[in-house]
Design a protein around this motif. Structure first.
Motif, short mmCIF file in Angstrom:
data_model
loop_
_atom_site.label_atom_id
_atom_site.label_comp_id
_atom_site.label_asym_id
_atom_site.label_seq_id
_atom_site.Cartn_x
_atom_site.Cartn_y
_atom_site.Cartn_z
N ALA A 83 14.93 33.41 -20.23
CA ALA A 83 14.03 34.53 -20.53
C ALA A 83 12.62 33.97 -20.69
O ALA A 83 12.42 33.01 -21.43
N LEU A 84 11.66 34.55 -19.98
CA LEU A 84 10.28 34.04 -20.03
C LEU A 84 9.46 34.81 -21.05
O LEU A 84 9.55 36.03 -21.14
N SER A 85 8.65 34.07 -21.79
CA SER A 85 7.80 34.64 -22.83
C SER A 85 6.36 34.24 -22.57
O SER A 85 6.06 33.05 -22.37
N GLY A 86 5.47 35.22 -22.55
CA GLY A 86 4.05 34.96 -22.33
C GLY A 86 3.73 34.68 -20.87
O GLY A 86 4.61 34.61 -20.02
N GLY A 87 2.44 34.54 -20.61
CA GLY A 87 2.00 34.22 -19.26
C GLY A 87 2.24 35.31 -18.25
O GLY A 87 2.68 36.41 -18.57
N PRO A 88 1.97 35.00 -16.99
CA PRO A 88 2.05 36.01 -15.93
C PRO A 88 3.46 36.52 -15.65
O PRO A 88 3.63 37.60 -15.10
N LYS A 89 4.49 35.77 -16.01
CA LYS A 89 5.86 36.20 -15.72
C LYS A 89 6.61 36.65 -16.99
O LYS A 89 7.83 36.74 -16.98
N ARG A 90 5.87 36.96 -18.05
CA ARG A 90 6.50 37.37 -19.31
C ARG A 90 7.48 38.52 -19.08
O ARG A 90 7.25 39.41 -18.26
N GLY A 91 8.58 38.46 -19.78
CA GLY A 91 9.58 39.52 -19.70
C GLY A 91 10.54 39.36 -18.53
O GLY A 91 11.48 40.14 -18.41
N ARG A 92 10.35 38.38 -17.68
CA ARG A 92 11.25 38.18 -16.55
C ARG A 92 12.44 37.33 -16.97
O ARG A 92 12.33 36.47 -17.83
N TRP A 93 13.56 37.58 -16.31
CA TRP A 93 14.80 36.85 -16.58
C TRP A 93 15.30 36.22 -15.28
O TRP A 93 15.15 36.80 -14.21
N PHE A 94 15.90 35.04 -15.41
CA PHE A 94 16.45 34.34 -14.26
C PHE A 94 17.78 33.70 -14.64
O PHE A 94 17.99 33.36 -15.80
N PHE A 95 18.65 33.50 -13.65
CA PHE A 95 19.77 32.60 -13.85
C PHE A 95 19.18 31.20 -13.88
O PHE A 95 18.21 30.90 -13.17
N TYR A 96 19.74 30.33 -14.68
CA TYR A 96 19.17 28.99 -14.86
C TYR A 96 18.99 28.25 -13.54
O TYR A 96 17.93 27.68 -13.27
N ARG A 97 20.01 28.24 -12.70
CA ARG A 97 19.91 27.53 -11.40
C ARG A 97 18.80 28.11 -10.54
O ARG A 97 18.05 27.38 -9.90
N ASP A 98 18.69 29.44 -10.52
CA ASP A 98 17.63 30.09 -9.74
C ASP A 98 16.25 29.71 -10.29
O ASP A 98 15.30 29.52 -9.52
N TRP A 99 16.15 29.62 -11.60
CA TRP A 99 14.89 29.24 -12.24
C TRP A 99 14.48 27.83 -11.80
O TRP A 99 13.33 27.59 -11.43
N LEU A 100 15.43 26.91 -11.83
CA LEU A 100 15.12 25.55 -11.40
C LEU A 100 14.75 25.49 -9.92
O LEU A 100 13.84 24.75 -9.53
N GLU A 101 15.42 26.28 -9.11
CA GLU A 101 15.10 26.32 -7.67
C GLU A 101 13.70 26.87 -7.43
O GLU A 101 12.97 26.37 -6.58
N LEU A 102 13.32 27.90 -8.19
CA LEU A 102 11.97 28.46 -8.07
C LEU A 102 10.94 27.40 -8.43
O LEU A 102 9.94 27.21 -7.72
N ARG A 103 11.17 26.70 -9.52
CA ARG A 103 10.24 25.65 -9.95
C ARG A 103 10.15 24.55 -8.89
O ARG A 103 9.07 24.08 -8.56
N GLU A 104 11.30 24.15 -8.34
CA GLU A 104 11.32 23.11 -7.32
C GLU A 104 10.58 23.54 -6.06
O GLU A 104 9.87 22.74 -5.44
N SER A 105 10.73 24.79 -5.68
CA SER A 105 10.06 25.26 -4.46
C SER A 105 8.54 25.17 -4.62
O SER A 105 7.84 24.85 -3.65
N THR A 106 8.01 25.39 -5.81
CA THR A 106 6.56 25.28 -6.00
C THR A 106 6.11 23.82 -5.94
O THR A 106 4.99 23.54 -5.55
#
Length: 107
Positions: free
Chosen positions: A13-36
């Motif tokens: 669960a993301l808090s603050g910043g531009p993506k506040r209130g968004r939720w991700f599955f943990y693996r998807d979150w890591l994949e998103l970070r890796e893609s950047t």
């Protein structure tokens, strides 16, 4: 264990910043970070935003009780300004990201 050494929960669960209130599955979150990282976006670029979040000890429950019942509480990741990461000298890497990073730099 601390949130820094073991941030894994099924949901993020993301808090603050531009993506506040968004939720991700943990693996998807890591994949998103890796893609950047693969695209070499700096932290202060809008596409680099996912790497500006830091895991906390806080847990959140999803507003949809069925999701919470199925996956449990989510680790909250809090927004940290890109300039702060610069002062710290590097971005946070989850243990799985460190493993991937070590493999890439060794090749």
């Amino acid at each position: 264990m601390s949130a820094y050494t073991d941030p894994r929960t099924p949901l993020v669960a993301l808090s603050g910043g531009p993506k506040r209130g968004r939720w991700f599955f943990y693996r998807d979150w890591l994949e998103l970070r890796e893609s950047t990282r693969r695209m070499r976006y700096p932290l202060d670029h809008p596409a680099g935003v996912p790497r500006c979040y830091l895991p906390t000890e806080e847990l959140a429950t999803n507003p949809d009780l069925a999701i919470t019942a199925k996956y449990g509480a989510a680790r909250t990741w809090r927004w940290i300004e890109p300039a702060q990461w610069g002062r710290w000298g590097r971005e946070y890497l989850a243990p799985e990201e460190l493993d991937d990073h070590d493999r890439r730099t060794a090749a």
